[in-house]
Write a protein that holds these residues in place. Structure first.
Motif, mmCIF file in Angstrom:
data_model
loop_
_atom_site.group_PDB
_atom_site.id
_atom_site.type_symbol
_atom_site.label_atom_id
_atom_site.label_comp_id
_atom_site.label_asym_id
_atom_site.label_seq_id
_atom_site.Cartn_x
_atom_site.Cartn_y
_atom_site.Cartn_z
ATOM 1 N N ASN A 1 0.852 -1.191 0.000
ATOM 2 C CA ASN A 1 0.000 0.000 0.000
ATOM 3 C C ASN A 1 0.888 1.241 0.000
ATOM 4 O O ASN A 1 1.873 1.316 0.740
ATOM 5 C CB ASN A 1 -0.906 0.015 1.222
ATOM 6 N N LYS A 2 0.507 2.222 -0.835
ATOM 7 C CA LYS A 2 1.298 3.440 -0.952
ATOM 8 C C LYS A 2 0.484 4.664 -0.501
ATOM 9 O O LYS A 2 -0.699 4.760 -0.788
ATOM 10 C CB LYS A 2 1.752 3.680 -2.400
ATOM 11 N N ALA A 3 1.182 5.556 0.170
ATOM 12 C CA ALA A 3 0.587 6.819 0.589
ATOM 13 C C ALA A 3 1.428 7.954 -0.007
ATOM 14 O O ALA A 3 2.633 8.003 0.230
ATOM 15 C CB ALA A 3 0.525 6.921 2.102
ATOM 16 N N ASP A 4 0.806 8.835 -0.814
ATOM 17 C CA ASP A 4 1.500 9.997 -1.414
ATOM 18 C C ASP A 4 1.019 11.274 -0.738
ATOM 19 O O ASP A 4 -0.186 11.509 -0.619
ATOM 20 C CB ASP A 4 1.199 10.096 -2.910
ATOM 21 N N VAL A 5 1.956 12.110 -0.331
ATOM 22 C CA VAL A 5 1.640 13.422 0.252
ATOM 23 C C VAL A 5 2.392 14.489 -0.545
ATOM 24 O O VAL A 5 3.617 14.380 -0.716
ATOM 25 C CB VAL A 5 2.025 13.467 1.750
ATOM 26 N N ASN A 6 1.649 15.501 -1.043
ATOM 27 C CA ASN A 6 2.261 16.616 -1.789
ATOM 28 C C ASN A 6 2.198 17.894 -0.959
ATOM 29 O O ASN A 6 1.204 18.159 -0.264
ATOM 30 C CB ASN A 6 1.510 16.884 -3.096
ATOM 31 N N TYR A 7 3.238 18.697 -1.072
ATOM 32 C CA TYR A 7 3.245 20.027 -0.432
ATOM 33 C C TYR A 7 3.700 21.029 -1.501
ATOM 34 O O TYR A 7 4.768 20.870 -2.095
ATOM 35 C CB TYR A 7 4.198 20.071 0.759
ATOM 36 N N GLU A 8 2.854 22.019 -1.757
ATOM 37 C CA GLU A 8 3.173 23.047 -2.757
ATOM 38 C C GLU A 8 3.382 24.389 -2.085
ATOM 39 O O GLU A 8 2.677 24.731 -1.125
ATOM 40 C CB GLU A 8 2.045 23.165 -3.795
ATOM 41 N N TRP A 9 4.327 25.123 -2.588
ATOM 42 C CA TRP A 9 4.583 26.468 -2.075
ATOM 43 C C TRP A 9 5.145 27.334 -3.195
ATOM 44 O O TRP A 9 5.502 26.817 -4.256
ATOM 45 C CB TRP A 9 5.485 26.413 -0.850
ATOM 46 N N LEU A 10 5.164 28.637 -2.935
ATOM 47 C CA LEU A 10 5.606 29.600 -3.943
ATOM 48 C C LEU A 10 6.840 30.299 -3.431
ATOM 49 O O LEU A 10 6.853 30.844 -2.320
ATOM 50 C CB LEU A 10 4.511 30.646 -4.237
ATOM 51 N N VAL A 11 7.874 30.300 -4.284
ATOM 52 C CA VAL A 11 9.094 31.031 -3.972
ATOM 53 C C VAL A 11 9.066 32.338 -4.782
ATOM 54 O O VAL A 11 8.935 32.311 -6.003
ATOM 55 C CB VAL A 11 10.345 30.212 -4.308
ATOM 56 N N ASP A 12 9.148 33.467 -4.112
ATOM 57 C CA ASP A 12 9.074 34.786 -4.765
ATOM 58 C C ASP A 12 10.127 35.667 -4.130
ATOM 59 O O ASP A 12 9.973 36.124 -2.992
ATOM 60 C CB ASP A 12 7.683 35.391 -4.567
ATOM 61 N N THR A 13 11.202 35.869 -4.866
ATOM 62 C CA THR A 13 12.291 36.720 -4.342
ATOM 63 C C THR A 13 12.295 38.099 -4.996
ATOM 64 O O THR A 13 13.142 38.926 -4.684
ATOM 65 C CB THR A 13 13.648 36.043 -4.591
ATOM 66 N N VAL A 14 11.336 38.363 -5.941
ATOM 67 C CA VAL A 14 11.316 39.638 -6.665
ATOM 68 C C VAL A 14 10.413 40.625 -5.920
ATOM 69 O O VAL A 14 9.249 40.341 -5.643
ATOM 70 C CB VAL A 14 10.816 39.452 -8.109
ATOM 71 N N ALA A 15 10.962 41.781 -5.625
ATOM 72 C CA ALA A 15 10.189 42.800 -4.908
ATOM 73 C C ALA A 15 9.109 43.383 -5.809
ATOM 74 O O ALA A 15 9.301 43.490 -7.022
ATOM 75 C CB ALA A 15 11.112 43.895 -4.407
ATOM 76 N N PRO A 16 7.974 43.774 -5.260
ATOM 77 C CA PRO A 16 6.931 44.417 -6.074
ATOM 78 C C PRO A 16 7.359 45.841 -6.458
ATOM 79 O O PRO A 16 8.400 46.332 -6.025
ATOM 80 C CB PRO A 16 5.718 44.433 -5.141
#
Length: 812
Positions: A206-221
């Protein structure tokens, strides 16, 4: 059915037993419940084998068993008995399926039977684990971050299961790698959306998959201010509008700092600041994105100027001014933001336009005027207008003498009355001047001067209004010795023709009593023309002697027979002129109100502007032609002044007095002659006529009369008339033609250089010979006859004296 089936089975079994027994096989016994109990024959065996089964540790909740039994003698297996988790099924078959299996341990047994024997059981034990393990992320980067590194820690367990077997993890599209240490660190992560995956597999698969998404933003507005106060500004309440932009994580908030604030604080757009002070203001705003990046600040700087400027007029016209042109000078000050512009308006307080000092104006009308000027500073503050009001008066007072001394006079005192008309700015002062000496007028409106010396004098009365306009009137007169003055005027006759053109106008009575005579006159025109110079350019026209009720009065006349208004020898033959003149002189329309006896009135109307211009447009009264007027009448003119002792003859229907009262006031032979002379200027003018000249020769007393009025006008011109009583009209026309000829070459009218003449003192000599003359007082002219005018280069001497002064007491 079940019972029948069991009975048949039993019968079959008994039959088999009996057969087997006959063959020496084992015996069949029956239990108390009638079930057959098979006892193996010592010579026959049965075996069973499980061919397929679930894995010993399986993650499936369905199990399929395949098995096969064999009998040693080759006979067939009669049945299989299956036992699943302790429950028996004596009628199972290969491929037996068990569904919805519970988690945990299970066992399966199968026994094969033949008719005479059965096998030992075949047993299979296994465990079902269909639940995947559980993976929990313990630590991770923020969902939106500006960090390019990150660390994950996590846990995996398989409680009550088969236990975690393998843990793998990966970043985005990278391959899975073992993560048995339950952590993973990353560095150098590029901007953008990121995904981290953990996969845990238990021993059952049996397999269990867990995803974690995030945003990397180093550019100033970025942030920009789109609306801010002008610099400088006069707004007490200000608004700043700004907007940020961030293409990655988006703008999360704004931070603002205003004036003396030492740090930024949260704000929103639009940002309002109320009741700001008059000073320099500084505003900064930054945008912060969801990753925590801050933009560079956008700045707005402005000066708040809440003080209005001032403006002052330094030079302007006086309250009353005589010039329609001029200039204003003014100065504007503003100690805060400074003066941006100056605006001016002339005569209206709401038509301002940009201007500068000096502001000039020109061609203004007389009357009151106003000037407005205001200053606007760079912040938009507007001063109150500076206003100057004044009155323009370009019209000088009008000074007019009402009464003056006679000129010349023998009086050594002079009394004057005068008026001063000033309708503009008003009278300021008045003064008097006699010759070159100023003196006080004392009383406005009258001046009395005493003890005047003999000689020329001039009195000037001057008046000035409040605008400085000066008006004056002067009167010159001469105080003479009582002895009369005598003079001599000398003229030389020209040695050339004065003009080669002449326009001849017949002014004709239209009464039918003259028809015969007028026909004869038309026929005798050749005699008239024969006396003219050979190369003369003459024209003939006719006007009817009608009063004001006639449409023909003062107009050139033509008949209905095709003749033109003007008959000229440059376009028509003499025969044609004779014929067309007869058309004009015969069958003329009458005038019921005056009998066609208004020759002087009709001529006077013809000499007035509109009729005179019309005649010129028709080719008559040429500007360089001499003029001959020939009256044709068998009665006096109705407007005539009868000689003393002559009783007027009243017409039978008594219409003439009505016409005279209507048309003759102000009209006389003298006024008509003056009109004629004024119109024709310095060109020769002859006035003649074919009228009754001698009362003794008038053929029909009572109906025909002497041509009074016409004769008087002819005498004023110094010419002569032809007596209508003569039947030889060709001779008379020849005489008139001769007079015209001389008029074209010789002067017969002489203007005297001095006036106030004593007519009895006049003596006229031509080449030393005294000739007859006529003095025309209206024009101060001396007329001599053409026959007496001498020849070319003749010398005409006029001796005359002024009237002797009349002595008047100075006391009067």
């Amino acid at each position: 059915m079940k019972r029948r089936y069991k009975l048949a089975t039993l019968l079959l079994a008994l039959t088999n037993v009996m057969l087997l027994e006959g063959q020496g096989c084992s015996k069949m016994e029956f239990s108390a419940d009638n079930k057959a109990i098979l006892q193996n024959s010592p010579n026959i065996s049965v075996s069973v084998k499980i061919l397929s089964a679930p894995k010993a540790l399986d993650n499936q909740t369905e199990a399929v068993f395949d098995f096969i039994g064999e009998v040693s003698d080759g006979s067939a297996v009669s049945k299989y008995i299956c036992i699943f988790d302790g429950k028996s099924n004596d009628d199972c078959k290969p491929g037996e399926v068990y569904k919805s299996l519970a988690q945990g341990d299970h066992h399966f047994e199968v026994v094969a039977e033949s008719v005479v024997a059965k096998s030992d059981s075949a047993r299979y034990d296994w465990k079902v684990d269909s639940i995947a393990p559980k993976v929990t992320i313990l630590t991770s980067p923020k969902s939106v971050t500006n960090l390019t590194s990150g660390s994950f820690t996590f846990a995996a367990n398989d409680a009550n299961g088969s236990g975690v077997d393998v843990i793998l993890c990966k970043l985005e599209s990278q391959p899975f790698l073992p993560c048995s240490d339950l952590k993973r660190d990353f560095t150098g992560i590029a901007d953008g959306k990121k995904a981290f995956m953990i996969q845990a597999t238990d021993k059952a698969g049996n397999k269990a998959d867990v995803n974690y998404e995030w945003l990397v933003d180093t550019v100033a507005p970025t942030v920009a201010i789109s609306e801010m106060p002008s610099n400088p500004s006069n707004a007490k309440d200000v608004k700043l509008v700004f907007s940020g932009k961030d293409d990655s994580s988006g703008v999360a908030k704004y931070l603002c700092k205003f004036d003396a604030a030492t740090s930024f604080s949260d704000c929103s757009t639009p940002q309002m600041y109320n009741s700001v002070s008059q000073s320099q203001h500084d505003f900064e705003v930054k945008a912060v994105d969801f990753a925590g990046n801050s933009s560079a600040p956008a700045k707005a700087n402005w000066m708040s100027d809440l003080t209005v400027p001032t403006v002052k007029i330094t030079k302007a016209p006086s309250s009353y001014d005589k010039s329609p042109s001029g200039a204003f000078e003014f100065v504007a000050t503003d100690n805060e933001s400074g003066v941006l512009k100056i605006q001016c308006s002339l005569n209206t307080p709401n038509n301002y336009k940009d201007c500068s000092s000096p502001y000039t104006f020109a061609n203004l009308s007389d009357g009151p005027h106003s000037f407005y000027v205001k200053a606007i500073d760079k912040a938009g503050n507007e001063s109150s207008p500076a206003i100057h009001q004044w009155t323009i008066d370009t019209i000088s007072p009008v000074v007019a003498f009402v009464s003056t001394p006679k000129n010349p006079t023998t009086e050594k005192s002079a009394s004057f009355t005068y008026t001063i008309d000033e309708t503009g700015s008003g009278l300021d002062k008045f003064s008097c001047k006699l010759d070159s000496a100023d003196f006080d007028c004392l009383v406005q409106g009258s001046v009395l001067i005493l003890n005047l010396s003999l000689g020329d004098h001039i009195l000037t009365v001057s008046a000035s209004d409040k605008a400085g306009n000066i008006g004056s009137a002067s009167y010159s007169w001469k105080v003479e010795d009582p002895a009369p003055k005598c003079y001599q005027d000398i003229y030389n006759q020209p040695d050339f023709e004065i003009t080669k053109k002449i326009d001849i106008l017949f002014v004709t009575d239209t009464s039918s009593s003259l028809d015969e005579e007028k026909t004869a006159i038309a026929a005798g025109i050749d005699s008239f023309v024969a006396q003219l110079p050979v190369d003369v350019d003459f024209q003939i026209a006719v006007t009817l002697a009608h009063g004001s009720k006639s449409a023909h009065t003062g107009k050139l006349y033509k008949s209905t027979k095709g003749d033109g208004f003007v008959l000229g020898n440059k376009t028509l033959s003499l025969a044609t002129i004779r014929q067309q003149l007869s058309y004009k002189l015969s069958g003329q329309p009458g005038d019921d109100t005056d009998g066609g006896e208004m020759g002087m009135y009709s001529l006077s109307q013809l000499l007035k502007d509109s009729n005179y211009s019309l005649a010129q447009s028709q080719g008559f009264f040429r500007p360089d032609a001499a003029t001959a007027i020939v009256f044709i009448a068998d009665e006096n003119d109705i407007c005539a002044i009868y000689p003393v002792g002559v009783t007027p003859v009243v017409d039978t229907n008594n219409s003439e007095p009505v016409v005279k009262a209507r048309d003759c006031p102000g009209l006389s032979h003298g006024t008509v002659y003056t009109q004629l002379k004024n119109r024709r200027a310095n060109l020769p003018v002859l006035v003649s006529g074919i009228v009754y000249t001698n009362p003794a020769t008038v053929p029909r007393s009572g109906e025909n009369e002497v041509g009074y009025g016409y004769i008087d006008l002819i005498k004023l011109s110094g010419d002569s008339a032809v007596d209508l009583a003569s039947s030889d009209y060709a001779k008379g026309l020849s005489t008139i033609g001769g007079l015209v000829n001389k008029k074209l070459n010789l002067l017969t009218s002489f203007k005297l250089k001095y006036d106030n003449i004593d007519p009895a003192s006049i003596v006229v000599k031509v080449d030393g010979k005294v000739v007859k003359h006529t003095y025309v007082m209206l024009t101060n002219e001396v007329q001599i006859g053409s026959n007496d005018a001498g020849t070319a280069k003749s010398v005409v001497v006029l001796d005359y004296c002024q009237k002797a002064p009349i002595m008047v007491s100075s006391a009067n």
